[in-house]
Design a protein around this motif. Structure first.
Motif, PDB file in Angstrom:
ATOM      1  N   VAL A  76      31.686 -25.451  65.685  1.00 49.61           N
ATOM      2  CA  VAL A  76      32.334 -24.230  65.232  1.00 49.61           C
ATOM      3  C   VAL A  76      33.779 -24.215  65.736  1.00 49.61           C
ATOM      4  O   VAL A  76      34.031 -24.434  66.921  1.00 49.61           O
ATOM      5  CB  VAL A  76      31.573 -22.982  65.758  1.00 49.61           C
ATOM      6  CG1 VAL A  76      32.307 -21.706  65.395  1.00 49.61           C
ATOM      7  CG2 VAL A  76      30.149 -22.965  65.216  1.00 49.61           C
ATOM      8  N   LYS A  77      34.718 -23.961  64.818  1.00 46.01           N
ATOM      9  CA  LYS A  77      36.138 -23.894  65.166  1.00 46.01           C
ATOM     10  C   LYS A  77      36.397 -22.721  66.108  1.00 46.01           C
ATOM     11  O   LYS A  77      35.753 -21.677  66.017  1.00 46.01           O
ATOM     12  CB  LYS A  77      36.993 -23.669  63.921  1.00 46.01           C
ATOM     13  CG  LYS A  77      37.051 -24.812  62.983  1.00 46.01           C
ATOM     14  CD  LYS A  77      37.926 -24.442  61.784  1.00 46.01           C
ATOM     15  CE  LYS A  77      37.834 -25.480  60.705  1.00 46.01           C
ATOM     16  NZ  LYS A  77      38.597 -25.089  59.522  1.00 46.01           N
ATOM     17  N   LEU A  78      37.390 -22.881  66.967  1.00 44.82           N
ATOM     18  CA  LEU A  78      37.871 -21.802  67.818  1.00 44.82           C
ATOM     19  C   LEU A  78      39.273 -21.409  67.370  1.00 44.82           C
ATOM     20  O   LEU A  78      40.027 -22.233  66.851  1.00 44.82           O
ATOM     21  CB  LEU A  78      37.909 -22.251  69.281  1.00 44.82           C
ATOM     22  CG  LEU A  78      36.563 -22.361  69.969  1.00 44.82           C
ATOM     23  CD1 LEU A  78      36.714 -23.039  71.321  1.00 44.82           C
ATOM     24  CD2 LEU A  78      35.931 -20.994  70.123  1.00 44.82           C
ATOM     25  N   TYR A  79      39.602 -20.142  67.576  1.00 45.35           N
ATOM     26  CA  TYR A  79      40.902 -19.601  67.211  1.00 45.35           C
ATOM     27  C   TYR A  79      41.537 -18.950  68.430  1.00 45.35           C
ATOM     28  O   TYR A  79      40.845 -18.426  69.297  1.00 45.35           O
ATOM     29  CB  TYR A  79      40.757 -18.532  66.113  1.00 45.35           C
ATOM     30  CG  TYR A  79      40.262 -19.074  64.797  1.00 45.35           C
ATOM     31  CD1 TYR A  79      41.153 -19.376  63.775  1.00 45.35           C
ATOM     32  CD2 TYR A  79      38.911 -19.282  64.574  1.00 45.35           C
ATOM     33  CE1 TYR A  79      40.698 -19.876  62.561  1.00 45.35           C
ATOM     34  CE2 TYR A  79      38.443 -19.782  63.366  1.00 45.35           C
ATOM     35  CZ  TYR A  79      39.345 -20.070  62.367  1.00 45.35           C
ATOM     36  OH  TYR A  79      38.896 -20.568  61.170  1.00 45.35           O
ATOM     37  N   ALA A  80      42.880 -18.961  68.454  1.00 44.86           N
ATOM     38  CA  ALA A  80      43.649 -18.237  69.465  1.00 44.86           C
ATOM     39  C   ALA A  80      44.410 -17.129  68.749  1.00 44.86           C
ATOM     40  O   ALA A  80      44.941 -17.340  67.653  1.00 44.86           O
ATOM     41  CB  ALA A  80      44.617 -19.167  70.183  1.00 44.86           C
ATOM     42  N   LYS A  81      44.456 -15.956  69.359  1.00 49.72           N
ATOM     43  CA  LYS A  81      45.180 -14.825  68.786  1.00 49.72           C
ATOM     44  C   LYS A  81      46.610 -14.855  69.312  1.00 49.72           C
ATOM     45  O   LYS A  81      46.842 -14.794  70.520  1.00 49.72           O
ATOM     46  CB  LYS A  81      44.499 -13.518  69.179  1.00 49.72           C
ATOM     47  CG  LYS A  81      45.152 -12.295  68.597  1.00 49.72           C
ATOM     48  CD  LYS A  81      44.418 -11.037  69.052  1.00 49.72           C
ATOM     49  CE  LYS A  81      45.118  -9.796  68.562  1.00 49.72           C
ATOM     50  NZ  LYS A  81      44.532  -8.599  69.178  1.00 49.72           N
ATOM     51  N   GLY A  82      47.571 -14.978  68.393  1.00 50.47           N
ATOM     52  CA  GLY A  82      48.982 -15.020  68.771  1.00 50.47           C
ATOM     53  C   GLY A  82      49.522 -13.641  69.102  1.00 50.47           C
ATOM     54  O   GLY A  82      48.886 -12.614  68.837  1.00 50.47           O
ATOM     55  N   SER A  83      50.718 -13.591  69.671  1.00 48.68           N
ATOM     56  CA  SER A  83      51.350 -12.314  70.014  1.00 48.68           C
ATOM     57  C   SER A  83      51.627 -11.474  68.765  1.00 48.68           C
ATOM     58  O   SER A  83      51.769 -10.253  68.850  1.00 48.68           O
ATOM     59  CB  SER A  83      52.638 -12.546  70.801  1.00 48.68           C
ATOM     60  OG  SER A  83      53.536 -13.335  70.026  1.00 48.68           O
ATOM     61  N   ASP A  84      51.643 -12.111  67.582  1.00 46.62           N
ATOM     62  CA  ASP A  84      51.824 -11.403  66.320  1.00 46.62           C
ATOM     63  C   ASP A  84      50.499 -10.884  65.754  1.00 46.62           C
ATOM     64  O   ASP A  84      50.463 -10.296  64.676  1.00 46.62           O
ATOM     65  CB  ASP A  84      52.518 -12.297  65.299  1.00 46.62           C
ATOM     66  CG  ASP A  84      51.756 -13.599  65.019  1.00 46.62           C
ATOM     67  OD1 ASP A  84      50.704 -13.845  65.673  1.00 46.62           O
ATOM     68  OD2 ASP A  84      52.203 -14.366  64.158  1.00 46.62           O
ATOM     69  N   GLY A  85      49.389 -11.137  66.471  1.00 54.41           N
ATOM     70  CA  GLY A  85      48.077 -10.660  66.024  1.00 54.41           C
ATOM     71  C   GLY A  85      47.374 -11.604  65.059  1.00 54.41           C
ATOM     72  O   GLY A  85      46.267 -11.328  64.621  1.00 54.41           O
ATOM     73  N   VAL A  86      47.999 -12.718  64.718  1.00 57.40           N
ATOM     74  CA  VAL A  86      47.424 -13.675  63.772  1.00 57.40           C
ATOM     75  C   VAL A  86      46.593 -14.711  64.540  1.00 57.40           C
ATOM     76  O   VAL A  86      47.004 -15.199  65.595  1.00 57.40           O
ATOM     77  CB  VAL A  86      48.534 -14.372  62.953  1.00 57.40           C
ATOM     78  CG1 VAL A  86      47.969 -15.466  62.058  1.00 57.40           C
ATOM     79  CG2 VAL A  86      49.283 -13.335  62.120  1.00 57.40           C
TER      80      VAL A  86
END
Length: 188
Positions: A36-46
């Motif tokens: 399962v892929k992991l995501y990081a939340k950027g300072s822009d909320g994306v």
């Protein structure tokens, strides 16, 4: 299969025509048979894919936050579940398969979502070549010989009647033995 509830803490933000909300959300998420892929939340909320990390198949992860209608880098929306500091897994909002199963339940301080077992040692019944089941109750291609003994720490069951449809004891990661095939030979 859903058990439990979300907590009350919610923050909302408008992203185009979608409303994004973040809430406390303590539960366990089980990955299925793929990474399962992991995501990081950027300072822009994306949310952007983390390229050098994934969650392994057939593993369990505690989560404490959920972001509903989060925005991915490609502009699509998903519900995200936090499994580590700024590491999130995504459930696509379009209903497509997403590689994990959410088992919503309150966590009593343990990370594992299966209740602890009073049984400590189980032994395969005489004359039985016991199949090993996975965490979804499916038989694997492995078996254990009669009269072999195994340590156990957790159990699970499902069904609505008495007796239950299936009861199993864990003997290893994603490895379970059916109550029909074993005897409890030591307990707490």
């Amino acid at each position: 299969m859903l058990f439990g509830i979300k907590s009350q803490s919610v923050q909302a933000a408008e992203t185009g025509t979608y409303q994004t909300s973040e809430s406390d959300y303590k539960t366990v998420i089980n990955t299925r048979d793929s990474m399962v892929k992991l995501y990081a939340k950027g300072s822009d909320g994306v949310f952007r894919v983390i390229s050098n990390r994934v969650l392994g198949p057939s593993s369990s992860w505690a989560t404490d936050k959920q972001i509903y209608n989060g925005v991915k880098a490609d502009g699509t929306h998903a519900t995200f579940y936090r499994v580590a500091t700024n590491e999130w897994m995504a459930n696509n909002s379009d209903g497509t398969a997403f590689g994990f199963e959410v088992r919503l339940q309150k966590l009593p301080g343990q990370v594992d979502n299966y209740p602890p077992s009073d049984a400590k040692v189980i032994t395969v019944k005489n004359g039985v070549n016991a199949p090993i089941y996975d965490s979804y109750g499916h038989k694997t291609d492995k078996t254990l010989p009669a009269n072999s003994s195994w340590l156990t720490d957790r159990y699970y069951s499902y069904g609505s009647g008495i007796p239950l449809n299936f009861v199993a004891y864990r003997i290893g990661n994603n490895q379970w033995l059916s109550l029909e095939d074993i005897n409890v030979t030591a307990s707490y």
